[in-house]
Design a protein around this motif. Structure first.
Motif, PDB file in Angstrom:
ATOM      1  N   GLU A 242       0.832  -1.201   0.000  1.00 50.87           N
ATOM      2  CA  GLU A 242       0.000   0.000   0.000  1.00 50.87           C
ATOM      3  C   GLU A 242       0.870   1.256   0.000  1.00 50.87           C
ATOM      4  O   GLU A 242       0.603   2.221  -0.725  1.00 50.87           O
ATOM      5  CB  GLU A 242      -0.919  -0.017   1.225  1.00 50.87           C
ATOM      6  N   GLU A 243       1.940   1.222   0.798  1.00 46.51           N
ATOM      7  CA  GLU A 243       2.855   2.374   0.860  1.00 46.51           C
ATOM      8  C   GLU A 243       3.540   2.584  -0.480  1.00 46.51           C
ATOM      9  O   GLU A 243       3.653   3.707  -0.973  1.00 46.51           O
ATOM     10  CB  GLU A 243       3.902   2.124   1.952  1.00 46.51           C
ATOM     11  N   ALA A 244       3.997   1.476  -1.081  1.00 46.33           N
ATOM     12  CA  ALA A 244       4.682   1.587  -2.373  1.00 46.33           C
ATOM     13  C   ALA A 244       3.721   2.026  -3.470  1.00 46.33           C
ATOM     14  O   ALA A 244       4.089   2.759  -4.388  1.00 46.33           O
ATOM     15  CB  ALA A 244       5.320   0.250  -2.735  1.00 46.33           C
ATOM     16  N   ARG A 245       2.467   1.558  -3.373  1.00 44.73           N
ATOM     17  CA  ARG A 245       1.474   1.938  -4.390  1.00 44.73           C
ATOM     18  C   ARG A 245       1.203   3.438  -4.356  1.00 44.73           C
ATOM     19  O   ARG A 245       1.046   4.087  -5.389  1.00 44.73           O
ATOM     20  CB  ARG A 245       0.174   1.167  -4.153  1.00 44.73           C
ATOM     21  N   ILE A 246       1.167   3.994  -3.138  1.00 43.23           N
ATOM     22  CA  ILE A 246       0.868   5.419  -3.000  1.00 43.23           C
ATOM     23  C   ILE A 246       2.100   6.272  -3.314  1.00 43.23           C
ATOM     24  O   ILE A 246       2.032   7.273  -4.031  1.00 43.23           O
ATOM     25  CB  ILE A 246       0.362   5.719  -1.563  1.00 43.23           C
TER      26      ILE A 246
END
Length: 689
Positions: A242-246
């Motif tokens: 999720e962090e990498a996606r954002i």
């Protein structure tokens, strides 16, 4: 085409980041110590969430509305209807006071509706007799239990018991039925309000249980991944993605995917270039392979995008089956391996995914060696499903060491996937028609002697038809021995002489005794009529939409050889004239595969054997050797991938089969020793061509 396919796959692949660690519950953590890079919440397991959800729903009481008008309406209706029903029942002639019945009935109905009548709901009742509920009366809520109110059944029982205890009531059964017809539910279930309360309660459920602090050790190297550790790692994975996606750079993610897809596709085409140059130089076949690969990867991307409950619903085995039937085993295995490895970047539990899909793909390829019967698809599907189940159960037992932790509902995706695999059958037919490829199924259909062209050949040129059948038997036996496509060579042999249908009487096998139409023609004309059967055969084959691989047999079965009989006759008759040899040569091309090469030899050998007046073992041996040597000397086999060893084996097979066809047998002398010189034709059973 290759670049377009790579770009298309890259565009549609999910752009989710990839967690770097592979892990399984019950396995030893083989990586370095895992330290939390930041604070994150530990997610609850699905089982925990389901249990909490169940408890929350139990705490929500169903809402019922108290409809006061129902009681008023039913009691008033009872009072209005009683005199009429009294009269209709003939009770007015008896010495009975109707007022007593009216007062009793009104009091009973008033008591029943004051206590309330409810319809029990199975959803909230479950295995219990009664349950709590909330009653709304003029927007005032009151907690109650269904034990304190009536149902229509218990209200009827109450009426019956009360009336049976009244001595003043003489017509008990009649009065019980009358009052029962005025009992209705006045506590009505409010489904929408209850659902809203349930949604609010479920929304309050927390999906996490505790925090992992930055710098905290999650799992050490060599530690077994238990339930608690597994949940922490899984929570870190989701938080990381999720962090990498954002915060990640989408363009760089796409660039990385482009490199991976390009590498996989390049490896595939390096393999094709090294081992299947015939496919590499055929744009139609390359396009077909790219369509199959791109299509399956786009289906995978679509399944991930819509969040399919299980990615095992996708029929991955359909690709190796299609490639195996249309091409060969090595190419099917290579494509399946590379596709599964590429898909593993985007699926959870990628090791399990690769193991399951690669095992099932190998079984799919091995179970369909040749597709000549329709039931082979069903048998193959059953074997694939068995492989899935064995692998799934095996991995489950290794992971948990318990049958109780195997979720049998997870088998449904495998069953559905195997059923979808049966779509390979119509897809193969579609690809054959679109790309001009021929499969074993089509070859089986072509070799049916009741097909339109072969039936027409047997009527118009029966001698040629018999010749073609014998050539098919010779060529098929030879190809089976040296290796090759037996169905293909048989089909090619059956159709190689269909051009003779246009002028069947000009070919010796169709001529009747005493009549030869060549007698009235020049040698050049006769040669051209004989040679023209190749071009006419190609024209007829294309008109009837025969596959190109079958047409290749028609074009090459005479190669660039010469019509020697008319050529030699011309030289003898006109020694002083210049001879244009092109008039007496077939246009070619020469055979360019071992199947077409074997057909050329079988055709010449079978035709020549008919000219032998008294076939013997020696004469047949000499004939076969002479014809094959002639083909080699004329360089008719230089373009076919057939070796001298293969040619020798073919020669021996032809000799043995021709001896069997012409009933040649060995004489034995009186001493019982076999003679090496004496042969004869068995005339007891006349032979047929």
């Amino acid at each position: 085409m290759i670049l377009s396919s790579i770009v298309l796959i890259t565009l549609f692949l999910p752009k989710q980041p990839r967690f770097r660690y592979e892990f399984e519950k019950g396995k030893v953590w083989m990586h370095e110590d895992l330290i939390s890079p930041y604070n994150f919440a530990v997610l609850k397991t699905q089982a925990e969430l389901e249990k909490e959800r169940e408890n929350v729903l139990k705490s929500v009481y169903p809402i019922y509305d108290h409809n006061t008008q129902i009681a008023e309406q039913q009691i008033a209706q009872f009072e209005a209807d009683l005199p009429e029903k009294w009269q209709a029942a003939g009770l007015d002639t008896l010495n009975i006071d109707v007022a007593t019945y009216e007062q009793t009935g009104k009091k009973l109905l008033t008591d029943i509706y004051r206590r309330g009548v409810i319809a029990l709901n199975n959803k909230f009742q479950g295995d219990r007799t009664h349950y709590n509920f909330t009653l709304l009366t003029d927007h005032v809520a009151k907690q109650m239990n269904t034990a304190a109110v009536f149902t229509t059944e218990t209200a009827a029982e109450y009426v019956s018991k009360t009336i049976n205890g009244r001595t003043a009531i003489k017509q008990k059964e009649w009065f019980i039925d009358v009052i029962g017809s005025y009992i209705s539910v006045n506590y009505l279930f409010n489904e929408s309000l209850t659902a809203r309360l349930e949604e609010d309660a479920l929304a309050s459920i927390s999906t996490t249980r505790g925090m992992v602090q930055r710098g905290e050790l999650i799992v050490a190297n060599g530690t077994t991944v238990n339930n608690e550790i597994y949940q922490k790692i899984e929570s870190l994975r989701k938080a990381y993605e999720e962090e990498a996606r954002i915060g990640g750079n989408r363009a760089l993610v796409m660039l990385g995917q482009f490199f991976i897809v390009a590498l996989v596709v390049s490896l595939l085409f390096v393999f094709i270039y090294l081992f299947r140059k015939d496919i590499y130089h055929n744009n139609r076949l390359i396009f077909l392979i790219l369509i199959v690969i791109t299509g399956m990867l786009l289906v995978l991307s679509w399944a991930i995008k819509i969040k399919l409950p299980s990615l095992y619903y996708i029929p991955y085995c359909i690709v190796p089956i299609i490639i195996r039937i249309l091409f060969d085993t090595r190419l099917a295995l290579n494509i399946h391996l590379l596709m599964v490895l590429l898909a593993a970047f985007f699926v959870p539990n990628s090791f399990e995914f690769v193991f399951l899909q690669f095992s099932a793909g190998m079984v799919a390829i091995y179970s369909i060696k040749t597709l000549v019967k329709r039931e082979q698809f069903l048998i193959s599907s059953a074997i694939i499903l068995g492989t899935y189940l064995i692998a799934y159960i095996g991995m489950g037992l290794m992971r948990d060491g318990s049958l109780g932790n195997l979720y049998w509902s997870d088998i449904a995706p495998f069953v559905f996937s195997v059923l979808l695999t049966l779509l390979a059958y119509p897809l193969i037919y579609a690809f054959e028609r679109l790309f001009g490829i021929i499969s074993d199924v089509t070859l089986m259909e072509l070799t049916n002697s009741n097909s339109k062209l072969l039936r027409e050949l047997s009527y118009k040129a029966p001698g040629t038809f018999q010749h073609s059948m014998q050539v098919a038997n010779l060529a098929e036996a030879a190809i089976y021995k040296i290796g090759g496509n037996t169905l293909l060579v048989r089909a090619g042999a059956l159709y190689h002489d269909i051009g003779k249908m246009f002028n069947p009487q000009y070919f010796i096998e169709n001529q009747t005794k005493g009549h030869n139409p060549h007698d009235g023609l020049s040698f050049e004309q006769s040669a051209q009529i004989i040679i023209s059967h190749v071009a006419k055969g190609v024209e007829l084959a294309r008109k009837n939409q025969l596959p190109e691989v079958i047409i290749d047999f028609i074009r090459t079965h005479h190669g660039t050889t010469r019509v020697d009989y008319f050529y030699q006759s011309y030289i003898k008759s006109f020694p002083e004239k210049f001879v244009d040899e092109d008039i007496f040569h077939y246009p070619g091309p020469v055979p360019f595969s071992r199947e077409t090469a074997v057909l050329m030899m079988a055709d010449s050998v079978e035709a020549a054997s008919r000219s032998l007046k008294e076939p013997s073992a020696q004469s047949l041996n000499d004939l076969v050797d002479k014809i094959i040597e002639s083909k080699l000397n004329q360089k008719q086999l230089v373009n076919s991938n057939i070796t001298l060893k293969d040619i020798t084996m073919v020669s021996e097979i032809f000799k043995d089969m021709l001896k069997s066809i012409y009933h040649v047998r060995i004489d034995y002398d009186t001493s019982g020793k076999k003679s090496n010189t004496t042969t004869k034709v068995d005339m007891e059973t006349p032979h047929t061509n």
